[in-house]
Design an enzyme around this catalytic site. Sequence first.
Site, PDB file in Angstrom:
ATOM      1  N   GLU A  68      88.678  10.725 169.101  1.00 19.72           N
ATOM      2  CA  GLU A  68      89.787  10.131 168.361  1.00 19.72           C
ATOM      3  C   GLU A  68      91.114  10.377 169.065  1.00 19.72           C
ATOM      4  OE1 GLU A  68      86.486  11.049 165.468  1.00 19.72           O
ATOM      5  OE2 GLU A  68      87.504  12.118 167.091  1.00 19.72           O
ATOM      6  N   ASN A 355      80.771   6.863 171.759  1.00 12.31           N
ATOM      7  CA  ASN A 355      81.495   5.701 172.248  1.00 12.31           C
ATOM      8  C   ASN A 355      81.098   5.409 173.697  1.00 12.31           C
ATOM      9  OD1 ASN A 355      83.566   3.737 172.751  1.00 12.31           O
ATOM     10  ND2 ASN A 355      84.723   5.367 173.729  1.00 12.31           N
TER      11      ASN A 355
END
Length: 452
Positions: A68, A355
Amino acid sequence: MNLSWRERGALAVYGLLMGALQPLLRRKLQRRGQQEPGYLHQVPQRFGVYDTPVKAGAVWVHAVSLGETRAAALLVHALRQHMPGMRLLLTHSTATGWAQGQALLQPGDVQAWLPWDTPEATRRFLQRHQPHCGVLMETEVWPSLVQACRIHGVPLFLANARLNDKSFHSAQRWSWLSGPAYRGLRGVLAQSNADAKRLRALGARVDAVLGNLKFDVQPQPVAQANAQRWRSQWSRLGQPRPVIMLASTREGEEALWLEALAANAARMQAFADAGVLWLLVPRHPQRFDEVHQQVVAKGCSVFRRSALPADGAWPAQATDAQVWLGDSLGEMPQYFHAADMALLGGSFMPLGGQNLIEAAAFGCPIIMGPHTFNFAEASEQAQSAGAAQRVADMDGALNQALAWLSDRAALAQAQQAGLDMVAQGRGAADRYAQEIVRQLSDSQVGGLSHGA
């Protein structure tokens, strides 16, 4: 926003429960701090006690962990372009997020821990820092925090928002808590239409679907140069060694890889004949030593990235090792630049994957297992573009790796497919920044452009 008596009761019970769990949090921080000292930094802040001087009016961005924070870096850069002089309040929940976030700070910015989600701690956090607005990254919606922002008049956004099916159904089961939390957000800016649909079903006000911030990641010249240096040093007799990365592996996946490697003697010999270097990068730093011991116990020669001298000297072990252990923080771009392909950690056990956009952006095609529910949209997009291949298990992953090693044209095509996919998705950071600024302007939240 009106709350039903059941929702008010649920929030009250939740607050009491979170307060009662604080001693467990203290013990957890002490345990984690033995392996990652960053968890012992400013522990009182975890409970809403802040002693550093601050100035009101910053733009507050919460990026819980490493991934993040990387996404937040892209958004923060875009926000600074649209709000010259912006001061940043950057909060985290993990030591890796904090370490990564330090590079985003400019004079006048503040970095802090987001407190444990009790009404008292979140109230003290907001009273201390008095941010003009808050931006939560991706999934971090906490009931007490949202209610505290509503009470104190702090507009709170959820940016780069995503919500997988598993989390959606869990939130539905706890609707008395999740309902007020999602309804209390000033606005939600979603990654995809599927995410937007699930978030709206929970009561969130989804204002726009703006894509994935992580598509705006850019190749880093320093990382590229270092990766090229590594690859030249890894060469044997002038021949480059193929590099296969195991990216952000989670507990249990290293064992799956070692077992699958040993289970097929012919395949293991094929990797050895090709001179393959395995670049193993565990996701969590506290596991570096454990993973090192595990690989050595299987008879593999291992070189740890942390043992590479800072003066540029190159030990023979760094070239000859079968496995490089990536026991460093903040070097994922360098690792992806150095690798020919990567096996996606978190996807070979039911953990939801990681990711993979960053890998594609650096020309590193991905082999992913069956479990990618945390990043379903990006995984499907990468597979459709040809930048990733999905396999059923670790055995299939090793077969696919051999297939790419034996067909360099197919490997090059997959590498280019990732670069093309990311190029087509760029621009999200600016879209997010523009939308946040527009909504703040519509809400007449002043003082942002000059960091009042």
